[in-house]
Design a protein around this motif. Structure first.
Motif, short mmCIF file in Angstrom:
data_model
loop_
_atom_site.label_atom_id
_atom_site.label_comp_id
_atom_site.label_asym_id
_atom_site.label_seq_id
_atom_site.Cartn_x
_atom_site.Cartn_y
_atom_site.Cartn_z
N ALA A 36 0.82 -1.18 0.00
CA ALA A 36 0.00 0.00 0.00
C ALA A 36 0.80 1.16 0.00
CB ALA A 36 -0.90 0.13 1.16
N THR A 37 2.06 -0.47 0.39
CA THR A 37 2.54 -1.21 -0.69
C THR A 37 1.33 -1.80 -0.85
OG1 THR A 37 2.97 -3.45 -0.24
CG2 THR A 37 4.82 -2.22 -0.07
N SER A 38 1.07 -2.62 -0.79
CA SER A 38 -0.11 -2.96 -0.14
C SER A 38 0.31 -3.73 0.99
CB SER A 38 -0.84 -3.77 -0.99
OG SER A 38 -1.28 -4.87 -1.04
N GLY A 144 -0.57 4.12 0.67
CA GLY A 144 0.78 3.58 0.54
C GLY A 144 1.39 3.94 -0.80
N ILE A 145 2.27 3.06 -1.30
CA ILE A 145 2.96 3.37 -2.57
C ILE A 145 2.36 2.65 -3.76
CG2 ILE A 145 5.12 3.80 -1.31
CD1 ILE A 145 6.16 1.15 -2.54
N GLY A 146 1.61 1.57 -3.53
CA GLY A 146 0.98 0.86 -4.64
C GLY A 146 1.91 -0.08 -5.37
N ALA A 147 2.38 -1.11 -4.67
CA ALA A 147 3.23 -2.12 -5.31
C ALA A 147 3.07 -3.44 -4.58
CB ALA A 147 4.70 -1.70 -5.28
N THR A 148 3.21 -4.53 -5.31
CA THR A 148 3.19 -5.86 -4.69
C THR A 148 4.63 -6.27 -4.38
OG1 THR A 148 1.24 -6.44 -5.98
CG2 THR A 148 2.43 -8.24 -4.95
N VAL A 149 4.86 -6.72 -3.15
CA VAL A 149 6.21 -7.04 -2.67
C VAL A 149 6.25 -8.50 -2.24
CG1 VAL A 149 7.99 -6.42 -1.00
CG2 VAL A 149 6.43 -4.67 -1.87
N SER A 150 7.36 -9.17 -2.53
CA SER A 150 7.50 -10.58 -2.16
C SER A 150 8.87 -10.83 -1.51
CB SER A 150 7.37 -11.47 -3.39
OG SER A 150 6.07 -11.42 -3.91
N SER A 167 0.26 4.09 -10.05
CA SER A 167 0.51 4.25 -8.61
C SER A 167 1.71 5.15 -8.36
CB SER A 167 0.79 2.88 -7.99
OG SER A 167 2.01 2.35 -8.49
N PRO A 168 1.88 5.64 -7.12
CA PRO A 168 3.09 6.39 -6.78
C PRO A 168 4.36 5.60 -7.05
CG PRO A 168 1.44 6.66 -5.05
CD PRO A 168 0.90 5.62 -6.00
N ALA A 169 4.32 4.30 -6.83
CA ALA A 169 5.50 3.46 -7.07
C ALA A 169 5.90 3.50 -8.53
CB ALA A 169 5.22 2.03 -6.63
N GLU A 170 4.92 3.37 -9.42
CA GLU A 170 5.23 3.39 -10.85
C GLU A 170 5.72 4.77 -11.28
OE1 GLU A 170 3.13 2.45 -15.17
OE2 GLU A 170 1.98 3.38 -13.56
N LYS A 171 5.05 5.81 -10.81
CA LYS A 171 5.43 7.18 -11.19
C LYS A 171 6.84 7.53 -10.72
CE LYS A 171 0.61 8.80 -11.10
NZ LYS A 171 -0.38 9.62 -10.37
N ALA A 172 7.26 6.95 -9.60
CA ALA A 172 8.59 7.25 -9.06
C ALA A 172 9.68 6.44 -9.77
CB ALA A 172 8.63 6.97 -7.56
N GLY A 173 9.29 5.44 -10.56
CA GLY A 173 10.28 4.69 -11.32
C GLY A 173 10.61 3.31 -10.79
#
Length: 445
Positions: A36-38, A144-150, A167-173
């Protein structure tokens, strides 16, 4: 416990997708978390109690538990030896520890240690705050940032499965397969729990977090500053492709997913779909009753799966004594009679594997892609009296055919690796997606 030096990270990167993972996802039977990352949606647990089991309302089990404690062999938390050793350690801390003590953290560490001692990456302790946050993640939005983390269980590395589009994660690179080596001032070590790292990545809308990542092909680490925002959990998207083939992408399984999925199926059928591609790639799982509702919508209640002896069986769970705990059958009277293909990869886990395996066993769909993650065990989230909770593995599940997929996964009917050039792309166009094109070929044929 190890930090992740550049050399180690670079070496481990080449095997990340091939190794065992624990994904902290959007969670379910779950395995991955969306930062949220999530997060799994963490509640990718399958509660056999009709919801999260609330231990605060339990008292009948106390007498039985006490009896079991007194008769059990091995480690005894109530023994004088344990009490004496604990007191000895506490005394040494009080006398010699240099820094100020955080009493709340010390208390929580005791409970966390109990769960860590089970040596099961899926059995964990949640503080009250963590539990409340987990429950929020099963709703339609989060911050959050909007990414799936493993997490790669063999290497101990924590990596980005995929940033959400827009998402913010994608926009930030941030890119798929970036390995996280630090979150702000927190340096990641191989023994850190995924939930712990994700909790540091998350945060309120408008706040910032800096991720230090290793990216294959780069000479040095990258520092990526991300402004957190509200992330909408769009768990289902769909469209009609050429030749009237419907395409449905399912990101994870949370409370709203089954309804959205059924709407997608109905809409595509009303538009004249002649077949369906259901994309479960990078889906970490989620809430098991949700995926079972989705499978039930596809399967004829009167059908018998390959390898099964009774009609309508969707899932069976067994405890450590191999006794059946629960059996779930079709019951909604609905079926979908269209040619189908399910797309999967090594990040398709838990509830996503239940969906894939059920459609395969009922011969409703062919499977295209690579072998799935292999999480065939069941967790239940149990709320404690003070508002905290534990998630604990309670059973193993079996597909309609009787297959046990734990640490094995679901093998595809047609194995197709995603092209190397596409593996760090956040958005892959349909016409360049070689796995999707393979799925379409089998439908069109």
């Amino acid at each position: 416990m190890r930090k992740l030096p550049h050399k180690f990270v670079k070496k481990s990167m080449h095997g990340v997708l091939a190794m065992s993972l624990i994904m902290s996802a959007f969670t379910g039977c779950g395995v991955s978390q969306t930062a949220a990352t999530s997060g799994e949606p963490e509640k990718d647990s399958f509660s056999l109690y009709g919801g999260d089991k609330d231990e605060s309302d339990e008292s009948a089990h106390d007498e039985e538990s006490d009896s079991m404690d007194s008769n059990s062999e091995g480690f005894d938390t109530k023994s004088g030896e344990v009490a004496d050793k604990t007191a000895e350690i506490e005394k040494l801390i009080d006398n010699y520890f240099y820094f100020d003590q955080d009493d709340e953290k010390r208390e929580e560490s005791y409970y966390d240690g109990i769960m860590r001692g089970l040596d099961d990456p899926y059995s964990v302790y949640y503080t009250k705050k963590e539990y409340e946050k987990m429950m929020e993640d099963d709703s339609g939005s989060f911050e959050g940032i909007g990414a799936t983390v493993s997490k790669n269980l063999n290497q101990g590395t924590i990596y980005i499965v995929k940033p959400l589009e827009g998402s913010p994660a994608e926009k930030a690179g941030l890119l798929p397969n970036d390995i996280v080596v630090a979150v702000d001032d927190l340096e990641i070590t191989t023994d850190m729990e995924l939930d712990y790292v994700v909790d540091h990545i998350r945060g309120e809308k408008g706040s910032t977090v800096t991720l230090k990542v290793y990216r294959e092909g780069e000479e040095d680490f990258l520092s990526i500053k991300i402004v957190r925002d509200t992330i909408e959990n769009k768990t289902v998207e769909y469209e009609m492709l050429d030749n009237n083939i419907g395409y449905i992408k399912v990101e994870q399984f949370i409370d709203n997913t089954a309804g959205l999925y059924k709407e997608a199926v109905d809409s595509l059928q009303s538009q004249g779909a002649k077949g369906l591609v259901i994309d479960m790639r990078d889906n970490p799982g989620g809430i098991v009753p949700v995926v079972l509702e989705m499978v039930d919508y596809m399967v004829d209640d009167e059908a018998i799966a390959e390898g099964a002896t009774e009609k309508g069986l969707l899932l069976e769970t067994k405890n450590k004594d191999d006794k059946v705990m629960d059996r779930i059958d079709c019951s909604d009277g609905h079926k979908v009679d269209l040619p189908m293909v399910v797309l999967v990869n090594g990040n398709s886990a838990s509830a996503a594997e239940i969906f894939t395996g059920c459609l395969r066993d009922y011969k409703l769909a062919k499977v295209v892609g690579t072998t799935t993650y292999g999480k065939g065990i069941v967790q239940s989230v149990m709320k404690l009296s003070d508002g905290s909770a534990i998630k604990i593995t309670i059973a193993k599940y079996f597909l309609p055919s009787g297959d046990d997929i734990h640490k094995k996964g679901v093998d595809p009917d047609f194995e197709v690796e995603l092209d190397e050039s596409l593996r760090q792309k956040v958005t892959i166009e349909h016409d360049e997606d070689n796995q999707l094109q393979e799925a379409l070929k089998h439908l069109n044929d």
